[in-house]
Write a protein that holds these residues in place. Structure first.
Motif, PDB file in Angstrom:
ATOM      1  N   ASP A  58      27.464 -33.654 -19.089  1.00 40.38           N
ATOM      2  CA  ASP A  58      26.585 -33.817 -17.935  1.00 40.38           C
ATOM      3  C   ASP A  58      25.172 -33.337 -18.255  1.00 40.38           C
ATOM      4  N   ASP A  59      25.066 -32.136 -18.862  1.00 39.73           N
ATOM      5  CA  ASP A  59      23.759 -31.581 -19.250  1.00 39.73           C
ATOM      6  C   ASP A  59      23.065 -32.487 -20.260  1.00 39.73           C
ATOM      7  N   PHE A  60      23.833 -32.967 -21.228  1.00 37.22           N
ATOM      8  CA  PHE A  60      23.271 -33.810 -22.282  1.00 37.22           C
ATOM      9  C   PHE A  60      22.676 -35.089 -21.702  1.00 37.22           C
ATOM     10  N   ILE A  61      23.434 -35.770 -20.838  1.00 33.43           N
ATOM     11  CA  ILE A  61      22.957 -37.024 -20.245  1.00 33.43           C
ATOM     12  C   ILE A  61      21.727 -36.770 -19.376  1.00 33.43           C
ATOM     13  N   ALA A  62      21.752 -35.690 -18.592  1.00 34.93           N
ATOM     14  CA  ALA A  62      20.594 -35.354 -17.757  1.00 34.93           C
ATOM     15  C   ALA A  62      19.371 -35.076 -18.625  1.00 34.93           C
ATOM     16  N   GLU A  63      19.556 -34.371 -19.738  1.00 32.97           N
ATOM     17  CA  GLU A  63      18.432 -34.068 -20.625  1.00 32.97           C
ATOM     18  C   GLU A  63      17.876 -35.330 -21.278  1.00 32.97           C
ATOM     19  N   VAL A  64      18.748 -36.209 -21.729  1.00 37.89           N
ATOM     20  CA  VAL A  64      18.293 -37.455 -22.357  1.00 37.89           C
ATOM     21  C   VAL A  64      17.495 -38.296 -21.353  1.00 37.89           C
ATOM     22  N   LEU A  65      17.989 -38.401 -20.139  1.00 39.47           N
ATOM     23  CA  LEU A  65      17.283 -39.176 -19.110  1.00 39.47           C
ATOM     24  C   LEU A  65      15.938 -38.531 -18.768  1.00 39.47           C
ATOM     25  N   ASP A  66      15.924 -37.210 -18.661  1.00 38.90           N
ATOM     26  CA  ASP A  66      14.692 -36.489 -18.351  1.00 38.90           C
ATOM     27  C   ASP A  66      13.666 -36.647 -19.473  1.00 38.90           C
ATOM     28  N   ARG A  67      14.133 -36.513 -20.704  1.00 37.89           N
ATOM     29  CA  ARG A  67      13.239 -36.658 -21.864  1.00 37.89           C
ATOM     30  C   ARG A  67      12.704 -38.084 -21.944  1.00 37.89           C
ATOM     31  N   HIS A  68      13.569 -39.052 -21.700  1.00 36.02           N
ATOM     32  CA  HIS A  68      13.145 -40.449 -21.732  1.00 36.02           C
ATOM     33  C   HIS A  68      12.058 -40.699 -20.692  1.00 36.02           C
ATOM     34  N   GLU A  69      12.257 -40.189 -19.477  1.00 36.55           N
ATOM     35  CA  GLU A  69      11.261 -40.381 -18.416  1.00 36.55           C
ATOM     36  C   GLU A  69       9.921 -39.738 -18.805  1.00 36.55           C
ATOM     37  N   PHE A  70       9.965 -38.516 -19.347  1.00 36.04           N
ATOM     38  CA  PHE A  70       8.746 -37.825 -19.761  1.00 36.04           C
ATOM     39  C   PHE A  70       8.004 -38.623 -20.836  1.00 36.04           C
ATOM     40  N   LEU A  71       8.714 -39.045 -21.872  1.00 37.42           N
ATOM     41  CA  LEU A  71       8.081 -39.778 -22.970  1.00 37.42           C
ATOM     42  C   LEU A  71       7.606 -41.164 -22.529  1.00 37.42           C
ATOM     43  N   HIS A  72       8.360 -41.809 -21.661  1.00 35.67           N
ATOM     44  CA  HIS A  72       7.946 -43.111 -21.132  1.00 35.67           C
ATOM     45  C   HIS A  72       6.643 -42.976 -20.334  1.00 35.67           C
ATOM     46  N   ASN A  73       6.579 -41.953 -19.483  1.00 36.17           N
ATOM     47  CA  ASN A  73       5.357 -41.722 -18.712  1.00 36.17           C
ATOM     48  C   ASN A  73       4.179 -41.409 -19.635  1.00 36.17           C
ATOM     49  N   TRP A  74       4.427 -40.668 -20.689  1.00 36.35           N
ATOM     50  CA  TRP A  74       3.381 -40.340 -21.658  1.00 36.35           C
ATOM     51  C   TRP A  74       2.867 -41.629 -22.312  1.00 36.35           C
ATOM     52  N   ALA A  75       3.794 -42.472 -22.748  1.00 33.09           N
ATOM     53  CA  ALA A  75       3.409 -43.724 -23.414  1.00 33.09           C
ATOM     54  C   ALA A  75       2.705 -44.669 -22.441  1.00 33.09           C
ATOM     55  N   THR A  76       3.115 -44.665 -21.198  1.00 37.81           N
ATOM     56  CA  THR A  76       2.553 -45.575 -20.202  1.00 37.81           C
ATOM     57  C   THR A  76       1.218 -45.082 -19.646  1.00 37.81           C
ATOM     58  N   ASN A  77       1.141 -43.787 -19.360  1.00 34.26           N
ATOM     59  CA  ASN A  77      -0.023 -43.243 -18.650  1.00 34.26           C
ATOM     60  C   ASN A  77      -0.951 -42.406 -19.524  1.00 34.26           C
ATOM     61  N   GLY A  78      -0.647 -42.267 -20.793  1.00 40.81           N
ATOM     62  CA  GLY A  78      -1.478 -41.446 -21.671  1.00 40.81           C
ATOM     63  C   GLY A  78      -0.986 -40.006 -21.751  1.00 40.81           C
ATOM     64  N   VAL A  79      -1.703 -39.216 -22.518  1.00 38.76           N
ATOM     65  CA  VAL A  79      -1.312 -37.821 -22.766  1.00 38.76           C
ATOM     66  C   VAL A  79      -1.280 -37.049 -21.451  1.00 38.76           C
TER      67      VAL A  79
END
Length: 118
Positions: A58-79
């Motif tokens: 459960d923790d692993f899946i939540a972390e992967v989803l959270d990390r993906h959202e953070f990195l996606h927002n970074w790539a989409t909206n800049g640093v």
């Protein structure tokens, strides 16, 4: 490591789903994932590429989803203005990159800059 982790989890979960449907052979890796899901444990292969803080699936899946959202927002909206360090696998590389960027922008020597955190 992040891309490898994404590819590995995607492929393994896909194979697991296909095995459950009868469209794929139940390999040793698929069986390992099925057992991990049933016992809510993080498979060894995933642990090696992710945060040691993840103790359950459960923790692993939540972390992967959270990390993906953070990195996606970074790539989409800049640093981002703030970095979520738990979303960064290599903290030292991030710190080095920030120092180098600041040094270039301000024509300073990298050795003259220090980074402090709170």
């Amino acid at each position: 490591n992040w891309n490898l982790l994404l590819y590995m989890t995607r492929d393994l979960f896909k194979n697991c789903r296909q095995a459950i449907l009868g469209d794929h052979v139940v390999t040793e890796e698929v069986e390992m994932l099925m057992n991990a899901i049933c016992s809510n444990e993080v498979p060894k292969h995933f642990k090696e590429l992710s945060s040691p803080a993840c103790t359950t699936m459960d923790d692993f899946i939540a972390e992967v989803l959270d990390r993906h959202e953070f990195l996606h927002n970074w790539a989409t909206n800049g640093v981002p203005k703030n970095f979520k360090l738990s979303a960064i696998l290599n903290h030292n590389a991030l710190a080095t990159a920030l120092i180098q960027k600041y040094a270039r922008e301000n024509t300073l020597e990298v050795d003259d800059i220090s980074l402090e955190t709170e």
